[in-house]
Scaffold this motif. Structure first.
Motif, PDB file in Angstrom:
ATOM      1  N   GLY A  81     -72.539 173.481   0.407  1.00 10.60           N
ATOM      2  CA  GLY A  81     -72.173 172.077   0.523  1.00 10.60           C
ATOM      3  C   GLY A  81     -73.325 171.245   1.039  1.00 10.60           C
ATOM      4  O   GLY A  81     -74.434 171.755   1.286  1.00 10.60           O
ATOM      5  N   LEU A  82     -73.086 169.968   1.230  1.00 12.72           N
ATOM      6  CA  LEU A  82     -74.129 169.052   1.687  1.00 12.72           C
ATOM      7  C   LEU A  82     -74.642 169.401   3.076  1.00 12.72           C
ATOM      8  O   LEU A  82     -75.793 169.109   3.415  1.00 12.72           O
ATOM      9  CB  LEU A  82     -73.592 167.612   1.674  1.00 12.72           C
ATOM     10  CG  LEU A  82     -73.173 167.044   0.309  1.00 12.72           C
ATOM     11  CD1 LEU A  82     -72.599 165.642   0.470  1.00 12.72           C
ATOM     12  CD2 LEU A  82     -74.359 167.018  -0.655  1.00 12.72           C
ATOM     13  N   ASP A  83     -73.824 170.044   3.868  1.00 11.95           N
ATOM     14  CA  ASP A  83     -74.239 170.408   5.232  1.00 11.95           C
ATOM     15  C   ASP A  83     -75.338 171.472   5.243  1.00 11.95           C
ATOM     16  O   ASP A  83     -75.972 171.697   6.285  1.00 11.95           O
ATOM     17  CB  ASP A  83     -73.036 170.922   6.025  1.00 11.95           C
ATOM     18  CG  ASP A  83     -72.020 169.816   6.304  1.00 11.95           C
ATOM     19  OD1 ASP A  83     -72.409 168.634   6.246  1.00 11.95           O
ATOM     20  OD2 ASP A  83     -70.845 170.142   6.563  1.00 11.95           O
ATOM     21  N   ASP A  84     -75.565 172.102   4.110  1.00  8.68           N
ATOM     22  CA  ASP A  84     -76.574 173.164   4.030  1.00  8.68           C
ATOM     23  C   ASP A  84     -77.919 172.672   3.505  1.00  8.68           C
ATOM     24  O   ASP A  84     -78.791 173.475   3.166  1.00  8.68           O
ATOM     25  CB  ASP A  84     -76.068 174.289   3.111  1.00  8.68           C
ATOM     26  CG  ASP A  84     -74.797 174.940   3.632  1.00  8.68           C
ATOM     27  OD1 ASP A  84     -74.660 175.047   4.859  1.00  8.68           O
ATOM     28  OD2 ASP A  84     -73.953 175.332   2.806  1.00  8.68           O
ATOM     29  N   HIS A 139     -68.575 162.466  -3.076  1.00  8.67           N
ATOM     30  CA  HIS A 139     -68.674 161.209  -2.334  1.00  8.67           C
ATOM     31  C   HIS A 139     -68.262 160.052  -3.247  1.00  8.67           C
ATOM     32  O   HIS A 139     -67.639 159.089  -2.812  1.00  8.67           O
ATOM     33  CB  HIS A 139     -70.109 161.006  -1.850  1.00  8.67           C
ATOM     34  CG  HIS A 139     -70.317 159.773  -1.040  1.00  8.67           C
ATOM     35  ND1 HIS A 139     -69.885 159.645   0.254  1.00  8.67           N
ATOM     36  CD2 HIS A 139     -70.921 158.587  -1.354  1.00  8.67           C
ATOM     37  CE1 HIS A 139     -70.205 158.439   0.729  1.00  8.67           C
ATOM     38  NE2 HIS A 139     -70.832 157.783  -0.238  1.00  8.67           N
ATOM     39  N   TYR A 143     -65.903 171.507  -3.656  1.00 10.25           N
ATOM     40  CA  TYR A 143     -66.829 170.437  -3.295  1.00 10.25           C
ATOM     41  C   TYR A 143     -66.070 169.112  -3.378  1.00 10.25           C
ATOM     42  O   TYR A 143     -65.386 168.847  -4.377  1.00 10.25           O
ATOM     43  CB  TYR A 143     -68.032 170.412  -4.232  1.00 10.25           C
ATOM     44  CG  TYR A 143     -68.980 169.251  -4.005  1.00 10.25           C
ATOM     45  CD1 TYR A 143     -69.920 169.281  -2.987  1.00 10.25           C
ATOM     46  CD2 TYR A 143     -68.911 168.112  -4.803  1.00 10.25           C
ATOM     47  CE1 TYR A 143     -70.785 168.212  -2.769  1.00 10.25           C
ATOM     48  CE2 TYR A 143     -69.766 167.043  -4.595  1.00 10.25           C
ATOM     49  CZ  TYR A 143     -70.700 167.098  -3.578  1.00 10.25           C
ATOM     50  OH  TYR A 143     -71.540 166.031  -3.353  1.00 10.25           O
ATOM     51  N   SER A 185     -80.201 170.496   5.026  1.00  8.63           N
ATOM     52  CA  SER A 185     -81.131 169.910   6.003  1.00  8.63           C
ATOM     53  C   SER A 185     -82.553 170.451   5.865  1.00  8.63           C
ATOM     54  O   SER A 185     -83.520 169.761   6.232  1.00  8.63           O
ATOM     55  CB  SER A 185     -80.624 170.133   7.425  1.00  8.63           C
ATOM     56  OG  SER A 185     -80.487 171.520   7.686  1.00  8.63           O
ATOM     57  N   LYS A 227     -80.421 164.713   7.005  1.00  9.77           N
ATOM     58  CA  LYS A 227     -79.512 165.709   6.450  1.00  9.77           C
ATOM     59  C   LYS A 227     -80.083 166.415   5.222  1.00  9.77           C
ATOM     60  O   LYS A 227     -79.498 167.397   4.738  1.00  9.77           O
ATOM     61  CB  LYS A 227     -78.173 165.051   6.103  1.00  9.77           C
ATOM     62  CG  LYS A 227     -77.458 164.496   7.325  1.00  9.77           C
ATOM     63  CD  LYS A 227     -76.164 163.807   6.954  1.00  9.77           C
ATOM     64  CE  LYS A 227     -75.472 163.249   8.199  1.00  9.77           C
ATOM     65  NZ  LYS A 227     -74.216 162.529   7.859  1.00  9.77           N
ATOM     66  N   GLU A 273     -81.165 160.093   7.276  1.00  8.85           N
ATOM     67  CA  GLU A 273     -80.327 160.560   8.390  1.00  8.85           C
ATOM     68  C   GLU A 273     -80.679 161.978   8.818  1.00  8.85           C
ATOM     69  O   GLU A 273     -80.046 162.529   9.726  1.00  8.85           O
ATOM     70  CB  GLU A 273     -78.851 160.500   7.965  1.00  8.85           C
ATOM     71  CG  GLU A 273     -78.353 159.088   7.672  1.00  8.85           C
ATOM     72  CD  GLU A 273     -76.963 159.072   7.059  1.00  8.85           C
ATOM     73  OE1 GLU A 273     -76.356 160.167   6.947  1.00  8.85           O
ATOM     74  OE2 GLU A 273     -76.484 157.991   6.686  1.00  8.85           O
ATOM     75  N   LEU A 295     -79.141 160.100   2.892  1.00 10.27           N
ATOM     76  CA  LEU A 295     -78.950 161.343   3.646  1.00 10.27           C
ATOM     77  C   LEU A 295     -80.279 161.858   4.199  1.00 10.27           C
ATOM     78  O   LEU A 295     -80.338 162.401   5.306  1.00 10.27           O
ATOM     79  CB  LEU A 295     -78.311 162.409   2.744  1.00 10.27           C
ATOM     80  CG  LEU A 295     -76.865 162.169   2.313  1.00 10.27           C
ATOM     81  CD1 LEU A 295     -76.376 163.312   1.426  1.00 10.27           C
ATOM     82  CD2 LEU A 295     -75.936 162.024   3.524  1.00 10.27           C
TER      83      LEU A 295
END
Length: 286
Positions: free
Chosen positions: A153-156, A235, A232, A158, A182, A180, A177
């Motif tokens: 997911g997007l959290d992975d 957004h 998923y 960074s 991320k 930010e 992102l």
């Protein structure tokens, strides 16, 4: 005498006009029916059934509703759904009329087509000029990675390099992102084909692009060792349905009833999976 001959001529002309009207006055419209033609007392659905053809507008848009180059058949996600609906309603044929996307609702309201079925998002501004059926499915952006990737997911992202296509909303989103913290880096590509190739050749770790088009491309091209991350939550999530004219309530009700059945029976899910989508894209029965 002049008045008498005038009366005789008038009666003769009236008789001839009645004969012409009775014999052949409506032959043209009967031989070449168009959407919306027919007796005023007949509903649109009845007229379509009598005609034997449901005419739908599409911009020839892959993978939603298009003419296959090899088979010359009307195919795609929306095409397969509306053809099944038509069959169940007793309409033997669905015909696609190619129309520019921005003109499809105009063509429908001008009665040049019966419906619009082309991956169209339901939006408030569109609902002002057309009715939409029960929602068929949803689709937004997809996160595409290599099949052996551990990205979930997007959290992975960074510490990852992520690609997007120039000029898209997806690119703007990824750049935000990145600001930010991320995403490590965002790379820009000129087309979706370049995006998928860059992921496949490990030039980037992941890409974000239109999910339906990417899924179809991956499904059709065995050289792409890629997958859509699932589950998923997009957004930018668009809900897709077919459009009908505001006064065609009979057609709307009939189509809605069949759409609900197709969801319950799993038909729509099978179509979505055929084109590389999944249960994530399903909409509930309304």
């Amino acid at each position: 005498m002049k008045k008498r001959w005038t009366s005789i001529l008038s009666i003769g002309a009236l008789t001839m006009s009645l004969l012409v009207a009775g014999c052949g006055g409506q032959s043209s419209s009967a031989e070449n029916p168009t959407p919306g033609s027919g007796a005023a007392t007949k509903g649109t659905l009845e007229q379509i059934k009598e005609r034997g053809v449901l005419i739908v507008a599409s911009s020839n848009d892959v993978p939603f509703a298009y003419i296959d180059k090899d088979t010359k058949e009307f195919t795609g996600i929306d095409a397969e759904i509306i053809k099944e609906v038509a069959t169940r309603l007793g309409i033997p044929k669905v015909e696609m009329k190619e129309v520019k996307f921005e003109n499809m609702l105009i063509e429908m309201n001008n009665k040049n087509v019966d419906m619009v079925t082309d991956g169209m998002y339901v939006k408030p501004e569109r609902e002002k000029i057309a009715n939409f059926t029960h929602r068929w499915y949803k689709q937004g952006e997809g996160l595409i990675v290599r099949k052996d990737s551990d990205i979930k997911g997007l959290d992975d992202l960074s510490d990852k390099v992520v690609g997007a296509q120039k000029g898209t909303t997806f690119l703007e989103y990824l750049e935000q992102l990145q600001k930010e913290g991320k995403i490590k880096e965002v790379k820009v590509f000129g087309s979706q084909a370049e995006l998928l190739l860059a992921t496949n050749t490990q030039k980037v770790d992941a890409v974000v692009t239109d999910s339906a088009t990417a899924a179809f491309t991956i499904k059709k091209d065995p050289t792409l060792n890629l997958k859509l991350v699932s589950p998923y939550t997009p957004h930018f999530d668009g809900v897709i349905a077919a459009a009908v004219r505001k006064d065609d309530q009979d057609l709307l009700d009939a189509v809605n009833a069949e759409i609900d059945k197709l969801k319950e029976e799993g038909f729509i899910l099978k179509v979505l999976e055929k084109y590389g989508l999944s249960e994530d894209n399903m909409m509930p029965v309304e």
